[in-house]
Design an enzyme around this catalytic site. Structure first.
Site, PDB file in Angstrom:
ATOM      1  N   HIS A  95     -25.950  16.491  59.486  1.00  0.00           N
ATOM      2  CA  HIS A  95     -25.281  16.877  60.739  1.00  0.00           C
ATOM      3  C   HIS A  95     -24.972  18.384  60.759  1.00  0.00           C
ATOM      4  CE1 HIS A  95     -22.938  16.660  64.300  1.00  0.00           C
ATOM      5  NE2 HIS A  95     -21.775  16.303  63.785  1.00  0.00           N
ATOM      6  N   CYS A 102     -18.959   9.064  56.006  1.00  0.00           N
ATOM      7  CA  CYS A 102     -18.926  10.392  56.637  1.00  0.00           C
ATOM      8  C   CYS A 102     -20.328  10.962  56.760  1.00  0.00           C
ATOM      9  CB  CYS A 102     -18.103  11.363  55.785  1.00  0.00           C
ATOM     10  SG  CYS A 102     -16.394  10.853  55.550  1.00  0.00           S
ATOM     11  N   SER A 103     -20.554  11.733  57.820  1.00  0.00           N
ATOM     12  CA  SER A 103     -21.823  12.457  57.950  1.00  0.00           C
ATOM     13  C   SER A 103     -21.834  13.591  56.939  1.00  0.00           C
ATOM     14  CB  SER A 103     -21.981  12.997  59.367  1.00  0.00           C
ATOM     15  OG  SER A 103     -20.902  13.849  59.682  1.00  0.00           O
ATOM     16  N   ILE A 162     -22.505  17.452  55.474  1.00  0.00           N
ATOM     17  CA  ILE A 162     -22.429  18.878  55.816  1.00  0.00           C
ATOM     18  C   ILE A 162     -23.814  19.448  55.505  1.00  0.00           C
ATOM     19  CG2 ILE A 162     -21.397  21.072  55.126  1.00  0.00           C
ATOM     20  CD1 ILE A 162     -18.791  19.451  54.548  1.00  0.00           C
ATOM     21  N   CYS A 168     -19.863  19.511  68.296  1.00  0.00           N
ATOM     22  CA  CYS A 168     -21.054  18.842  67.745  1.00  0.00           C
ATOM     23  C   CYS A 168     -22.016  18.422  68.855  1.00  0.00           C
ATOM     24  CB  CYS A 168     -20.645  17.610  66.946  1.00  0.00           C
ATOM     25  SG  CYS A 168     -19.281  17.920  65.843  1.00  0.00           S
ATOM     26  N   LYS A 198     -25.572  10.501  59.415  1.00  0.00           N
ATOM     27  CA  LYS A 198     -25.150  10.018  58.096  1.00  0.00           C
ATOM     28  C   LYS A 198     -26.135  10.414  57.000  1.00  0.00           C
ATOM     29  CE  LYS A 198     -22.913   8.778  55.137  1.00  0.00           C
ATOM     30  NZ  LYS A 198     -23.641   9.315  54.114  1.00  0.00           N
TER      31      LYS A 198
END
Ligand SMILES: CC(C)(COP(=O)(O)OP(=O)(O)OC[C@H]1O[C@@H](n2cnc3c(N)ncnc32)[C@H](O)[C@@H]1OP(=O)(O)O)[C@@H](O)C(=O)NCCC(=O)NCCS
Length: 391
Positions: free
Chosen positions: A338, A212-213, A215, A89, A334
């Site tokens: 991402h 969670c970030s 997708i 990342c 977030k």
């Protein structure tokens, strides 16, 4: 603080982040490149840009490798040297370091740096498996642990050591969704409440869905040149005055502490020293909130507060847009999303907008100095850059 800049940013672009059914990474990157060129009309891309550095994490998503040359072609730059960096990342943060090396070495006066990822056409199970390849194979992946699980271990350690609470961690999500609601390019542009986060399902305790970030599909890029050439292209350059990159053990099991990221601390120290800047002088930051807890750790590792006080810092409201040190005004990973390879230069894109007064509804007043922190995986790579507006 009076240090001569390493390089100057003369243009930047970012595709809309989100779900782009039917588009390929090359098309997303062409969109970002076209915006960067339009922000720097004096640049003749084909003539002036001498190299391209691309952060891209995985060929598995699209069954497409050799990304840098493909994107050079789609940005209208075929012929120039095009190189891909992979640091999970942190791939485009690492690409930015490579771009700086190229300009500082004198090999290229103008370079483009960017990143891209197309993820949403894959199932969550496939994405989770591809992402997990950036963790330790024999001791982590093989046993089925994934990134939500690894960051949950770190969050648990911090809660144990410092008494950080699930509510404090959730407040990062509320803040970043608020900032994302002001960003027309963010994947999710909706405000949420603490109840939204607290009542969402657990993914890996203590982290829930809203910790969670996202997708996401997306691309971002910036154009760099030597500081002495910047005025030839624009009267609003943004200067990079500090750069640090560090590595750590890939496996969490080998680290002395799970409550902080050593690579961030090393990279930040190098960047602060190079820039001759102290953490108190940073006006705003884009940090790697791949999970909400990671933002709390970043506050501490970057010196915005003392170790263990990250939970209190977010609770105080000081990291909101109008606070003492706004963090993730873009919405962060977030809410902005991402698309892993694109994240590092997307952070730089936000700071470029902020430091040239183009961030519109989320503009931070009088921002002069910005910082970005981009990490790879569970922190085996960290890249920190410090930016200064033109006086
Ligand atoms: C958290 C996660 C597992 C959720 O995936 P999922 O269970 O398959 O969820 P779905 O895609 O089916 O989405 C279900 C709903 O939740 C929403 N949603 C999905 N991910 C979300 C997130 N991270 N935050 C908030 N909402 C989310 C969707 O929009 C959807 O909403 P809807 O029902 O109103 O349309 C996934 O987003 C994820 O893995 N995130 C982390 C990615 C990651 O690890 N990146 C690298 C970090 S190092």
């Amino acid at each position: 603080m009076n240090r001569k800049p390493l390089v100057s940013i003369i243009g930047a672009g970012m595709s809309k982040f989100g779900k782009h059914t039917g588009l390929l990474t090359r098309e997303l990157f062409a969109e970002a490149a076209s915006e960067a060129f339009s922000r720097c009309p004096k640049l003749q891309p084909k003539k002036d840009i001498k190299a391209l550095f691309i952060g891209h994490m995985g060929e598995a998503y699209e069954h497409q490798g050799h990304t840098a040359s493909t994107l050079a072609d789609w940005a209208g730059l075929v012929g120039i040297p095009a190189t891909r960096t992979e640091a999970a990342c942190g791939s485009s943060g690492a690409a930015l370091r490579s771009g700086i090396y190229a300009v500082l070495s004198g090999l290229a006066d103008v370079v483009m740096v960017g990143g891209v990822e197309k993820m949403t056409h894959r199932t969550t199970a496939e994405v989770t498996e591809y992402l997990a390849m950036a963790s330790d194979y024999p001791f982590e992946q093989f046993h089925g642990i994934t990134f939500p699980g690894l960051f949950a271990l770190m969050a648990t350690s911090h809660m144990h050591n410092y008494g950080t609470t699930e509510e404090q961690i959730a407040k990062v999500a509320v803040k970043n969704h608020y900032h994302g609601s002001l960003n027309p390019k963010a994947h999710m542009q909706k405000e949420i409440t603490i109840e939204t986060v607290m009542s969402s399902r657990y993914v890996a305790w203590p982290l829930k869905l809203y910790d969670c970030s996202l997708i996401t599909d997306g691309a971002s890029c910036i154009i760099l040149t030597k500081p002495e050439l910047a005025q030839k292209y624009t009267d609003q350059p943004v200067h990079i005055i500090g750069s640090g990159q560090a590595s750590d053990t890939i496996g969490l099991y080998e680290r002395k502490s799970l409550s902080s990221l050593q690579a961030t601390k090393i990279a930040a120290k190098a960047a602060y020293e190079m820039a001759d800047i102290k953490p108190e002088q940073i006006d705003l930051a884009e940090v790697h909130d791949c999970f909400t807890f990671a933002e709390i750790m970043a506050y501490e590792d970057l010196g915005f507060c003392r170790p263990g006080e990250g939970g209190k810092l977010v609770e105080s409201g000081e990291t909101y847009l109008n606070g003492r040190i706004p963090v993730n005004t873009s919405g962060g990973l977030k809410a902005k999303g991402h698309p892993v390879g694109a994240t590092g230069t997307a952070q730089t894109y936000e700071l470029y907008l902020q430091l040239t007064d183009q961030a519109e509804k989320r503009q931070v007043k009088d921002a002069k100095i910005g910082l970005s922190q981009n990490i790879g995986g569970s922190g085996a790579t960290a890249v920190v850059h410090i930016y200064r507006r033109e006086k």
